[in-house]
Design an enzyme around this catalytic site. Structure first.
Site, PDB file in Angstrom:
ATOM      1  N   LEU A 247      37.287  36.530  33.100  1.00 15.75           N
ATOM      2  CA  LEU A 247      36.130  35.645  32.956  1.00 15.75           C
ATOM      3  C   LEU A 247      34.895  36.408  32.502  1.00 15.75           C
ATOM      4  O   LEU A 247      33.790  35.887  32.520  1.00 15.75           O
ATOM      5  CB  LEU A 247      35.838  34.923  34.282  1.00 15.75           C
ATOM      6  CG  LEU A 247      36.947  33.978  34.732  1.00 15.75           C
ATOM      7  CD1 LEU A 247      36.605  33.350  36.074  1.00 15.75           C
ATOM      8  CD2 LEU A 247      37.199  32.896  33.687  1.00 15.75           C
ATOM      9  N   GLY A 248      35.098  37.641  32.063  1.00 18.84           N
ATOM     10  CA  GLY A 248      33.979  38.428  31.591  1.00 18.84           C
ATOM     11  C   GLY A 248      33.576  39.482  32.582  1.00 18.84           C
ATOM     12  O   GLY A 248      34.317  39.813  33.520  1.00 18.84           O
TER      13      GLY A 248
ATOM     14  N   TYR B 211      44.837  50.796  45.093  1.00 16.31           N
ATOM     15  CA  TYR B 211      44.119  49.604  45.521  1.00 16.31           C
ATOM     16  C   TYR B 211      44.004  49.609  47.047  1.00 16.31           C
ATOM     17  O   TYR B 211      45.008  49.508  47.758  1.00 16.31           O
ATOM     18  CB  TYR B 211      44.848  48.335  45.075  1.00 16.31           C
ATOM     19  CG  TYR B 211      44.709  47.987  43.612  1.00 16.31           C
ATOM     20  CD1 TYR B 211      43.923  48.735  42.746  1.00 16.31           C
ATOM     21  CD2 TYR B 211      45.367  46.879  43.084  1.00 16.31           C
ATOM     22  CE1 TYR B 211      43.808  48.400  41.410  1.00 16.31           C
ATOM     23  CE2 TYR B 211      45.249  46.528  41.748  1.00 16.31           C
ATOM     24  CZ  TYR B 211      44.469  47.303  40.915  1.00 16.31           C
ATOM     25  OH  TYR B 211      44.354  46.960  39.585  1.00 16.31           O
TER      26      TYR B 211
END
Length: 305
Positions: free
Chosen positions: A211-212, A54
């Site tokens: 959330l998709g 990251y």
């Protein structure tokens, strides 16, 4: 603020944690990144999801600076990919046992710890982004063998899985699995059988893309009229409703929404206190589930909200 808890890797944690992928957005504002993590701790966040890849190490560096032993924060990292700054994607597969061991050692060094409490094996069986080719097609048993050896050596506390299929989870159960991270949300519930197996086995379910879809053309919970209506009724945002639905859907769900914005962080944590009654849950459960399959090469990471 962050009060409901659930078991995770032998301890109780608050059900809303923090995904560190978005810290990369503060790469040139390191003080703000450290302050954001400190604010998360103040809000009750006690588990943080990260990886050495990251921000090419930036997230781990910030975590090392920001978090203190007395904070009691469970840091969860992952292996299975390496940074690839010059490649077409910022990541490249690192699935071989010697690469997994090297990634664990890299995370230990960058986080400045003697043990990684939880290490997720980022398989490439499903989910966004990369797929294995050539010598990166590695049998699960070989990967679990090195991770269990690292656990026996005390360098790893517990083993998790990420981006896996139902069959892979079943095969991995004898090794002792603490958590599973797969893409899952109100609008993308393809892995419901996986979630329920985790629930039956006492394994934490930690969805990314909660959330998709984070990419164009994929469904998002916040676009659903039912989600927006419930939010309006409760005086909260559609995003908070999407997170609250996950927490109500199954007791083994833990969330790791990521953000670089303090106000967004507070809103994410506050979702843990939202109560959805039977009528609201029925309306949300009726939302159609659609595929969240991300085209290979489209994804850069996971964990964000």
């Amino acid at each position: 603020m962050n009060t409901p808890t659930a078991p995770f890797a032998g301890r109780a944690v608050h059900r809303v944690g923090y995904g560190a992928l978005q810290l990369e957005r503060l790469h040139d504002r390191r003080d703000e990144a450290v302050a954001l993590l400190r604010r998360a701790v103040e809000l009750g966040v006690d588990h943080v999801d990260t990886a050495q890849f990251y921000g090419f190490g930036f997230a781990n560096d910030v975590i090392r600076e920001a978090l203190r032993p007395e904070d009691g924060v469970l840091v969860v990292t992952k292996v299975g990919a390496d940074p690839d700054p010059g490649g077409p994607l910022p990541l490249k597969p690192a699935q071989r046992p010697e690469q997994l061991r090297a990634s664990v050692e890299d995370n230990l060094r960058s986080l400045g710890v003697d043990q990684l409490p939880v290490v997720n094996l980022r398989r490439l069986d499903s989910g966004p982004g990369l797929r294995p080719e050539g010598d990166q097609v590695v049998d699960l048993d070989h990967q679990l063998a090195v991770l269990t050896a690292l656990r026996d050596e005390g360098k790893v506390g517990a083993i998790g899985l990420s981006s896996v299929t139902l069959d892979v989870l079943r095969r991995a159960l004898p090794a002792g699995i603490a958590c599973v991270q797969n893409a899952y949300s109100l609008v993308a519930r393809d892995d419901e059988d996986l979630l329920q197996l985790c629930r039956a086995e006492g394994i934490a379910w930690v969805p990314f893309f909660p959330l998709g879809g984070a990419f164009a053309g994929l469904p998002r919970a916040t676009d659903e009229p039912a989600v927006q209506a419930v939010g309006a009724d409760l005086g909260v945002t559609a995003a908070q409703v999407g997170l609250a639905w996950l927490l109500h859907h199954a007791p083994n769900v833990l969330l790791i929404p990521g953000t670089a914005d303090p106000a967004h962080l507070e809103a994410n944590v506050a979702a843990a206190a939202i109560t959805l009654d039977d009528a609201a849950m029925a309306a949300l459960d009726a939302v159609e589930s659609r595929s969240a399959e991300v085209p290979i090469g489209a994804a850069r990471g996971e964990g964000g909200s």
